[in-house]
Scaffold this active site. Structure first.
Site, PDB file in Angstrom:
ATOM      1  N   GLU A  15      44.792  -4.692 -22.419  1.00  0.00           N
ATOM      2  CA  GLU A  15      44.710  -3.611 -23.808  1.00  0.00           C
ATOM      3  C   GLU A  15      45.082  -3.929 -25.325  1.00  0.00           C
ATOM      4  O   GLU A  15      44.422  -3.667 -25.692  1.00  0.00           O
ATOM      5  CB  GLU A  15      45.580  -3.335 -22.975  1.00  0.00           C
ATOM      6  CG  GLU A  15      45.910  -2.322 -21.615  1.00  0.00           C
ATOM      7  CD  GLU A  15      47.090  -3.301 -20.473  1.00  0.00           C
ATOM      8  OE1 GLU A  15      46.258  -4.900 -20.566  1.00  0.00           O
ATOM      9  OE2 GLU A  15      47.397  -3.254 -20.018  1.00  0.00           O
TER      10      GLU A  15
ATOM     11  N   CYS B 123      46.379  -9.643 -22.657  1.00  0.00           N
ATOM     12  CA  CYS B 123      46.138  -9.249 -22.235  1.00  0.00           C
ATOM     13  C   CYS B 123      45.124  -8.037 -22.289  1.00  0.00           C
ATOM     14  O   CYS B 123      45.169  -8.599 -23.423  1.00  0.00           O
ATOM     15  CB  CYS B 123      47.495  -7.995 -21.869  1.00  0.00           C
ATOM     16  SG  CYS B 123      49.060  -7.702 -21.346  1.00  0.00           S
TER      17      CYS B 123
ATOM     18  N   ASN C  17      42.095  -9.805 -20.375  1.00  0.00           N
ATOM     19  CA  ASN C  17      42.874 -10.834 -20.148  1.00  0.00           C
ATOM     20  C   ASN C  17      42.186 -11.969 -20.375  1.00  0.00           C
ATOM     21  O   ASN C  17      41.377 -12.747 -19.569  1.00  0.00           O
ATOM     22  CB  ASN C  17      43.587 -10.118 -18.663  1.00  0.00           C
ATOM     23  CG  ASN C  17      43.396 -10.266 -17.408  1.00  0.00           C
ATOM     24  OD1 ASN C  17      42.276  -9.758 -17.452  1.00  0.00           O
ATOM     25  ND2 ASN C  17      43.926 -10.632 -16.939  1.00  0.00           N
TER      26      ASN C  17
END
Ligand code: THU
Length: 136
Positions: free
Chosen positions: A60, A58, A47
């Site tokens: 991901e 983020c 992040n």
């Protein structure tokens, strides 16, 4: 697809290791993510926060965007590691869903403990996907 135990620990380890690079001066909540492609490569991400808070990105999504920008679109699994095995946010679930509802999601903590092994489709039921857009 099913992951073998080595793949599970390798992906969690990759997500755990990259956490050190998280840029989190505001939340102090480092997140590490690692995506395994069907071609066998791993792309990691962290992040990255911003003083203009909503522009934070983020972990991901950083991992997925790194993979996609290298030409990868087929993902077997994604691991997410935080101190408390936090769950991927809604925005990240949507981005994961873009590339397949079958992708395995591993949610783990910094001790390497796997808290949940699930799929994108289970995390985002009734997802809006590319199939929902009419052909033009
Ligand atoms: N965060 C992620 O990196 N992934 C998620 O799925 C949930 C939240 C980050 C964003 C922010 O930097 C910090 O965690 C606290 O919300």
């Amino acid at each position: 697809m099913k992951l073998n135990p080595d793949q599970v620990s390798q992906l969690i380890e990759a997500a755990s290791q990259v956490r050190r690079w998280a840029y989190v001066p505001y939340s102090k909540y480092p997140v590490g993510a690692a995506v395994l492609t069907t071609s066998g490569k791993i792309y990691d991400g962290v992040n990255i926060e911003s003083a203009a808070y909503p522009t934070t990105m983020c972990a991901e999504r950083v991992a997925i965007f790194k993979a996609v920008s290298e030409g990868e679109r087929d993902f077997t699994a994604i691991a997410v590691v935080t101190e408390n095995a936090g769950s991927p946010c809604g925005g990240c679930r949507q981005v994961m869903a873009e590339f397949g509802l079958e992708t395995i999601v591993l949610i783990a903590d910094t001790e390497g403990k796997l808290h949940l092994e699930t799929t994108v489709g289970k995390l985002l039921p009734q997802a809006f996907t590319p199939k929902d857009l009419p052909e033009k």
